[in-house]
Scaffold this motif. Sequence first.
Motif, short mmCIF file in Angstrom:
data_model
loop_
_atom_site.label_atom_id
_atom_site.label_comp_id
_atom_site.label_asym_id
_atom_site.label_seq_id
_atom_site.Cartn_x
_atom_site.Cartn_y
_atom_site.Cartn_z
N HIS A 106 43.56 44.42 45.57
CA HIS A 106 44.03 43.64 44.42
C HIS A 106 45.47 44.00 44.12
O HIS A 106 45.85 45.19 44.14
N ASP A 107 46.29 42.99 43.80
CA ASP A 107 47.73 43.23 43.61
C ASP A 107 48.08 43.58 42.16
O ASP A 107 48.88 42.92 41.52
N TYR A 113 45.51 44.69 34.49
CA TYR A 113 45.81 43.43 35.17
C TYR A 113 44.79 43.07 36.24
O TYR A 113 45.12 42.64 37.34
N ALA A 114 43.51 43.23 35.90
CA ALA A 114 42.47 42.63 36.72
C ALA A 114 42.53 41.11 36.54
O ALA A 114 43.13 40.60 35.59
N VAL A 132 49.56 47.76 44.32
CA VAL A 132 48.37 47.26 45.01
C VAL A 132 47.29 48.34 44.96
O VAL A 132 47.59 49.53 45.17
N THR A 133 46.06 47.92 44.70
CA THR A 133 44.92 48.84 44.60
C THR A 133 43.82 48.39 45.55
O THR A 133 43.46 47.21 45.58
N VAL A 168 53.51 42.66 48.59
CA VAL A 168 52.78 42.17 49.76
C VAL A 168 52.98 43.11 50.95
O VAL A 168 52.11 43.22 51.82
N ASP A 169 54.10 43.82 50.97
CA ASP A 169 54.34 44.78 52.04
C ASP A 169 53.47 46.04 51.89
O ASP A 169 53.38 46.84 52.82
#
Length: 318
Positions: A106-107, A113-114, A132-133, A168-169
């Motif tokens: 998840h970003d 921020y879920a 990112v998690t 995204v990286d």
Amino acid sequence: MRVVMFGYQTWGHRTLQALLDSEHDVVLVVTHPRSEHAYEKIWSDSVADLADDHGVPVLIRNRPDDEELFTRLKEAEPDIIVANNWRTWIPPRIFNLPRHGTLNVHDSLLPKYAGFSPLIWALINGEPEVGVTAHLMNDELDAGDIVVQRAVPVGPTDTATDLFHKTVDLIAPVTVGALGRIAAGETDFTRQDRSQASFFHKRSAEDIRIDWNWPAEDLQRLVRAQSAPYPAAFTFHRGKRLEVLAAVVSEGRYGGTPGRVFYREGEGVVIVAGADARTGRNHGLAITRVRTEDGEEMPATDYFTTMGGYLTSRPPSR
């Protein structure tokens, strides 16, 4: 490990690519059909096409709740499911099917921020970092134990597009790193502090409508958050829609009524902002670039040829 991957758009595409490049074996991919939703047409690299290119079987589903899908999952005999940007609820009989369960990527920096559009919401709210998690899925959305989490700072001029490219990286190292810990037999992961949890809805046109009662600092972040290719933040001037493409917080403090087109400052035109603007203690929002209703982009100083009048959240009623 044998991996089934659930994912969609560029986030899912990056996750699948990371899995294909890893030591793990991707045995099945499940993805959504293409969507016409404005936000789902952005960052829309195809998970299905990537899987097809590598000879991985693909199932297209809106929801993972049919018996054919469940049978195919059992036949695939995954050790783990990896999900990223899967847009609907995954039932327990699926996420608990593999022996290692399901890893969701998840970003955001969970537990904050879920849900949806976490980068945009975090930028609007002035968060100092995003990330990112990778966490194990349980019965509550985005609430399971954290396996790996990485953060990046939010710069003072970063847009949501900048933050997308930064985060995204992180998908590949976070995903592969989490799988490495699980494959090694580790189980001592980080429990989420649910007292810090927040959950956000999908963004829509109502969420990009400018409210001039907001402080200028918040409005400037809203404009940055709605950077191209996202739909731009908008207001109304003389009854016509006006998109605000770029803006800064004014140097001076300006008093009066929120939304007033007030003063040229530097390369921008200052709009009075803040619910308590009458006190004269607020900075305004200095708009520097706009797009008109007919699609023409121009400097705000060219558009606002005279000062005075108001920008409003909605066109005047007739």
